[in-house]
Design a protein around this motif. Structure first.
Motif, PDB file in Angstrom:
ATOM      1  N   PRO A  99     -37.307  -3.143  68.567  1.00  0.00           N
ATOM      2  CA  PRO A  99     -38.856  -4.042  69.081  1.00  0.00           C
ATOM      3  C   PRO A  99     -37.884  -5.039  67.734  1.00  0.00           C
ATOM      4  N   PRO A 100     -39.242  -6.238  68.535  1.00  0.00           N
ATOM      5  CA  PRO A 100     -39.505  -7.882  67.334  1.00  0.00           C
ATOM      6  C   PRO A 100     -39.231  -7.261  65.804  1.00  0.00           C
ATOM      7  N   GLU A 101     -39.582  -6.594  64.997  1.00  0.00           N
ATOM      8  CA  GLU A 101     -40.378  -6.112  63.978  1.00  0.00           C
ATOM      9  C   GLU A 101     -38.578  -5.281  63.062  1.00  0.00           C
ATOM     10  N   PHE A 102     -37.870  -4.701  64.019  1.00  0.00           N
ATOM     11  CA  PHE A 102     -36.537  -4.424  63.618  1.00  0.00           C
ATOM     12  C   PHE A 102     -35.418  -5.578  63.757  1.00  0.00           C
ATOM     13  N   ALA A 103     -34.610  -4.864  62.778  1.00  0.00           N
ATOM     14  CA  ALA A 103     -33.088  -6.026  63.174  1.00  0.00           C
ATOM     15  C   ALA A 103     -32.392  -5.863  64.444  1.00  0.00           C
ATOM     16  N   GLN A 104     -31.848  -7.369  64.748  1.00  0.00           N
ATOM     17  CA  GLN A 104     -31.663  -7.376  66.249  1.00  0.00           C
ATOM     18  C   GLN A 104     -30.012  -5.791  66.121  1.00  0.00           C
ATOM     19  N   GLY A 105     -30.451  -6.022  67.539  1.00  0.00           N
ATOM     20  CA  GLY A 105     -29.388  -5.319  67.852  1.00  0.00           C
ATOM     21  C   GLY A 105     -29.670  -4.253  69.402  1.00  0.00           C
ATOM     22  N   GLN A 106     -29.134  -3.173  69.750  1.00  0.00           N
ATOM     23  CA  GLN A 106     -29.822  -2.039  70.820  1.00  0.00           C
ATOM     24  C   GLN A 106     -30.319  -0.778  69.599  1.00  0.00           C
ATOM     25  N   ILE A 107     -31.356  -0.535  70.515  1.00  0.00           N
ATOM     26  CA  ILE A 107     -31.971   1.620  70.635  1.00  0.00           C
ATOM     27  C   ILE A 107     -30.758   2.190  71.601  1.00  0.00           C
TER      28      ILE A 107
END
Length: 176
Positions: A99-107
């Motif tokens: 989600p946008p409020e977390f660090a860039q990357g993939q869940i």
């Protein structure tokens, strides 16, 4: 006397190449041959159809729909259709972003996704109902921040907007 005795009567397993004289009479009819030809053509078509169908043209639309439903950016690789042994699909490469409020990357990422679709809803109602989904070599990155928020809780979808009732002109007959 035969050179090799297997123990089977010679009448039961003839050595000639013409076995059609031992086939049931219904199998020799024209309709049985036509039906066999139609079934063979359908089998060949089912084997060739995935190569003729370009389902990859729907990649952007499917990716956008998944992104809209999940609220996450989704990237899909090349799409392929399958018909045998089950009607389904495969995706070469899948990524769902944090989600946008977390660090860039993939869940979640996967090398490939394989899915099977319910046949009758697809044929009769043109609805895609996924009955199985397999992620090949998945990688899952679950995160939680210091406030207790996590990247694996999806926000509830807003309720669908109800469409306004249709206006029926005066004097027109209702069809429902």
């Amino acid at each position: 006397r035969p050179a090799i005795a297997i123990g089977f009567p010679a009448q039961r397993f003839p050595m000639s190449a013409d076995l059609s004289r031992h086939a049931p009479a219904w199998l020799k009819t024209r309709w049985a041959k036509v039906l066999g030809g139609v079934l063979a053509a359908m089998l060949i078509l089912a084997m060739v159809a995935p190569y003729l169908l370009d389902v990859d043209r729907y990649r952007g639309r499917i990716s956008d729909l998944i992104s809209l439903q999940t609220g996450r950016k989704v990237t899909l690789g090349r799409l392929h259709a399958t018909i045998l042994p089950r009607v389904g699909f495969s995706v070469d490469g899948f990524q769902m972003a944090n989600p946008p409020e977390f660090a860039q990357g993939q869940i979640v990422t996967a090398e490939q996704i394989r899915g099977a679709l319910a046949f009758w809803p697809l044929v009769l109602r043109r609805k895609l109902r996924v009955i199985s989904l397999e992620l090949v070599e998945p990688r899952l990155m679950l995160l939680e921040d210091d406030r207790g928020r996590n990247n694996y809780t999806f926000p509830p979808r807003p309720p669908a907007q109800a469409s306004p009732p249709r206006q029926i002109p005066a004097g027109a007959r209702r069809s429902d």
